[in-house]
Design an enzyme around this catalytic site. Structure first.
Site, PDB file in Angstrom:
ATOM      1  CE1 TYR A 140      -3.616  -2.480   0.451  1.00 15.01           C
ATOM      2  CE2 TYR A 140      -4.663  -0.497   1.266  1.00 15.01           C
ATOM      3  CZ  TYR A 140      -4.755  -1.777   0.797  1.00 15.01           C
ATOM      4  OH  TYR A 140      -5.993  -2.362   0.662  1.00 15.01           O
ATOM      5  CE  LYS A 191       1.482 -17.742  -3.202  1.00 15.57           C
ATOM      6  NZ  LYS A 191       0.536 -18.877  -3.285  1.00 15.57           N
ATOM      7  CG  ASP A 223      -2.478 -20.127  -1.924  1.00 14.31           C
ATOM      8  OD1 ASP A 223      -1.882 -20.130  -0.820  1.00 14.31           O
ATOM      9  OD2 ASP A 223      -2.059 -20.778  -2.903  1.00 14.31           O
ATOM     10  CG  ASP A 247      -8.114  -4.557   1.563  1.00 15.63           C
ATOM     11  OD1 ASP A 247      -9.001  -4.032   2.240  1.00 15.63           O
ATOM     12  OD2 ASP A 247      -8.089  -4.541   0.312  1.00 15.63           O
ATOM     13  CG  ASP A 251     -13.775  -6.799   2.484  1.00 20.11           C
ATOM     14  OD1 ASP A 251     -13.539  -6.101   3.498  1.00 20.11           O
ATOM     15  OD2 ASP A 251     -14.187  -6.308   1.416  1.00 20.11           O
TER      16      ASP A 251
HETATM   17  C1  IPM Z   1     -10.384  -1.109   4.142  1.00 15.03           C
HETATM   18  C2  IPM Z   1     -10.678  -0.452   2.824  1.00 15.03           C
HETATM   19  C3  IPM Z   1      -9.543   0.493   2.494  1.00 15.03           C
HETATM   20  C4  IPM Z   1      -8.286  -0.341   2.341  1.00 15.03           C
HETATM   21  C5  IPM Z   1      -9.779   1.376   1.283  1.00 15.03           C
HETATM   22  C6  IPM Z   1     -11.061   2.166   1.410  1.00 15.03           C
HETATM   23  C7  IPM Z   1      -8.611   2.276   1.027  1.00 15.03           C
HETATM   24  O1  IPM Z   1     -10.890  -1.417   1.845  1.00 15.03           O
HETATM   25  O2  IPM Z   1     -10.264  -0.381   5.153  1.00 15.03           O
HETATM   26  O3  IPM Z   1     -10.275  -2.333   4.178  1.00 15.03           O
HETATM   27  O4  IPM Z   1      -8.021  -0.878   1.262  1.00 15.03           O
HETATM   28  O5  IPM Z   1      -7.542  -0.449   3.316  1.00 15.03           O
HETATM   29 MG    MG Z   2     -10.891  -3.419   2.566  1.00 19.37          MG
END
Ligand code: IPM
Ligand code: MG
Length: 357
Positions: A140, A191, A223, A247, A251
């Site tokens: 990032y 990884k 993975d 990230d 999710d």
């Molecule tokens: C998160 C989001 C952010 C990230 C974006 C909005 C920049 O997806 O907080 O997970 O990628 O970190």
């Molecule tokens: Mg995110």
């Protein structure tokens, strides 16, 4: 007196943050909590007012605060802007500017919501994972980055994955400390079979584990971890990983619980300052309708009380109030199921408040 900077942001941000503020003000009125709230702009809201998603003044305000409560950033309106001034850059700027290297993302399944998961109830019942994501390094932020012109005339995009030993060690330490207050297991995700950077990550984790003889450290390729999360998620206690892998996996883990609308997060720096925000985004499709779920933001306040304001018992009260509201069968649209009573954003906030009293 503790200072809290409130940055509602975009989309549903202002609506859900308003409910969280009700809770903070409740504790303040009870005289249990000495806090001063300040308001600021971030993301698209800041871009519209100042031409930048995060101004220097707001960053300074954030650094001077004990904690930041953030709603969400982003929306269709700003999608065509250059990356450097997109709403998301405001969030990244705050993370980098405050040094918020440790991102804690719990994935907890509320037993009342077991039906909301896309996985079978027996696979997810009792799920309680803590994802510890490195937040200020890795691909990032790595340099060099950009899009360059090659000699043959075509363009080439590039980003750089970098981690120094000290960055790996400090996020590892956070994971080991948290695991020692939970079930004592850390799974480090990398990884290492392909990326040298994460081969170093694994080496440092193994070395660090020597300081924590009571913690069981395991390793998994990313993975495989993605697969294990949907196959048998309850095998995990604490997962620690890089910015990018975290990230993605967070999710995935959030969705196991059926509702991303329930999950809070904390981003901490070395001084104990923190930024607290729901895991979900700004949901522009439902913004302004009063139907968004405020519970993730309210639970983010609980994390704030626990990690930055040293008020663990207030945090526990909020968490149990959220449980009570779910027991009363109240549901916002995102977690609605048959036989439940659907409520809007403000009604849900008021219900939590009533359950606290
Ligand atoms: C998160 C989001 C952010 C990230 C974006 C909005 C920049 O997806 O907080 O997970 O990628 O970190
Ligand atoms: Mg995110």
């Amino acid at each position: 007196m503790k200072k809290i900077l409130v940055l509602p942001g975009d989309g549903i941000g202002p609506e859900i943050v308003a409910e969280a503020i009700k809770i903070l003000n409740y504790f303040k009125a009870e005289k249990d909590l000495e806090i001063a709230l300040e308001q600021g702009l971030i993301g698209g809201a800041s871009y519209d007012a100042h031409g930048a998603p995060l101004t220097d003044a707001t960053l300074e305000q954030a650094k001077a605060a004990d904690a930041v409560l953030l709603g969400a950033v982003g929306g269709v309106k700003w999608e065509a802007l250059p990356i450097a001034v997109r709403p998301e850059k405001g969030l990244l700027g705050l993370r980098a500017g405050m040094g918020l290297f440790a991102n804690l993302r719990p994935a907890i399944l509320y037993r009342q919501l077991a039906d909301a998961s896309s996985l079978k109830p027996e696979v997810v019942a009792g799920l309680d994972i803590m994802i510890v994501r490195e937040l200020t390094g890795g691909i990032y932020f790595g340099q060099p980055r950009g899009v360059r012109q090659l000699d043959n005339g075509e363009r080439q995009g590039f980003n750089t994955l970098v981690y120094s030993e000290s960055e790996i060690r400090r996020i590892g330490r956070v994971a080991f400390e948290i695991a020692s207050k939970r079930n004592g297991r850390v799974c480090s995700i990398d990884k290492a079979n392909v990326l040298e950077c994460t081969e170093l990550w694994r080496e440092v984790m193994i070395d660090l584990a020597k300081e924590y003889p009571k913690i069981e450290l395991s390793h998994m390729y990313v993975d495989n971890a993605a697969m294990q999360l949907v196959r048998a998620p309850k095998q995990f206690d604490v997962m620690v990983t890089t910015n990018m892998f975290g990230d993605i996996l967070s999710d995935e883990a959030a969705m196991l619980t059926g509702s991303i609308g329930m999950l809070p997060s904390a981003s901490l720096n070395e001084k104990g300052q923190g930024m607290y925000e729901p895991i979900h985004g700004s949901a522009p499709d439902i913004a302004g309708q009063g139907v968004a779920n405020p519970l993730a933001t309210i639970l983010s306040v609980a994390m704030m009380l626990r990690y930055s304001l040293d008020q663990a018992s207030m945090a526990a009260r909020i968490e149990s109030a959220v449980g009570k509201v779910l027991d009363q069968d109240l549901r916002t649209a995102d977690i609605m199921s048959k036989g439940m009573k659907q409520v809007g954003t403000a009604e849900m906030g008021d219900a939590v408040l009533a359950a606290l009293q």
